[in-house]
Design an enzyme around this catalytic site. Sequence first.
Site, PDB file in Angstrom:
ATOM      1  N   ASP A 104       0.867  -1.169   0.000  1.00 53.97           N
ATOM      2  CA  ASP A 104       0.000   0.000   0.000  1.00 53.97           C
ATOM      3  C   ASP A 104       0.906   1.222   0.000  1.00 53.97           C
ATOM      4  OD1 ASP A 104      -2.126  -1.727   0.302  1.00 53.97           O
ATOM      5  OD2 ASP A 104      -2.812  -0.901   2.216  1.00 53.97           O
ATOM      6  N   HIS A 143       5.248  -7.212   0.362  1.00 58.18           N
ATOM      7  CA  HIS A 143       4.924  -8.541  -0.143  1.00 58.18           C
ATOM      8  C   HIS A 143       5.545  -8.771  -1.518  1.00 58.18           C
ATOM      9  CE1 HIS A 143       1.675  -9.529   2.904  1.00 58.18           C
ATOM     10  NE2 HIS A 143       1.924  -8.254   3.143  1.00 58.18           N
ATOM     11  N   SER A 156       8.580   4.098   4.905  1.00 58.93           N
ATOM     12  CA  SER A 156       9.666   4.459   4.008  1.00 58.93           C
ATOM     13  C   SER A 156       9.272   4.250   2.557  1.00 58.93           C
ATOM     14  CB  SER A 156      10.920   3.681   4.353  1.00 58.93           C
ATOM     15  OG  SER A 156      12.023   4.267   3.727  1.00 58.93           O
TER      16      SER A 156
END
Length: 288
Positions: free
Chosen positions: A90, A147, A250
């Site tokens: 995201d 992921h 980050s």
Amino acid sequence: MIDQLKIIGQYLLAKHLLSRLVGKLAAARAGKLTTFLIKKFIKKFNVDMSEAKHSAATDFKTFNDFFTRELKPGIRPIIEGENSLALPVDGCISQIGAIKEGRIFQAKGHDFSLRELLGGRDDIAAPFDEGLFSTIYLAPKDYHRIHMPITGKLEQLIFIPGDLFSVNPLTAQNVPNLFARNERAVAIFSTAVGPMAMVLVGATIVASIETVWAGTIAPAKNKEIQYWDYRGQDITLEKGAEMGRFKLGSTVVALFPKGSISFSESLQAETVTRLGELFATTNTSAEK
């Protein structure tokens, strides 16, 4: 004027010291203080806790537990199909496109070296020369686990010490060489489309960078570049599997070889990303 002062402050700030102090606080089981800080953070950054597996501030023993919170099962379905790559996080696209003459576009007037980003070794950088990159910024409100875009077998891990500038859009537009000067961990995988690099970039008050196979990579006491060779081991992560996480957010830079994939046409600078949605298609798919 205010923006200029913010950038000057970035250069003057004792970023490593601040980041490590915040890291200790974030890891502390401080009871009511922890709960208070989590509630303030949720309110300030408008964090959507309805998507989290545990949604109450009191569910988390440390701030880090909250920051690396799990999502509810099924809330981010992973795109199916062997020719489809999934978005790894995201966040928001900072930049996306082609690597040109060994340089990666950062922002107007700024680019940085592919070779330097990956630790300075030609043999590691060469497979991605003239390839493709995507830089995705994770804001404080975002889900902070990273992921796999595609199934991959781990080949190498590199830790590269460096600065800890903020990586928000303002800093990216004003600090030269930002992603190749900040502390970072580089994971190289072999995949069905060739090598893939996932670069996890540290930033101000990023207390830790972790991977699922090695645990905490940063902070590190050793301030030299470190290499781990996993080619003799069988560490394979499936598409959509968690590969790492940030404790305080980050940026992730994903790299692919020339001609291996085609990024989704819906992705461009400032596009909001959601884990599991279409990131790219393999070249085979694009040709059909």
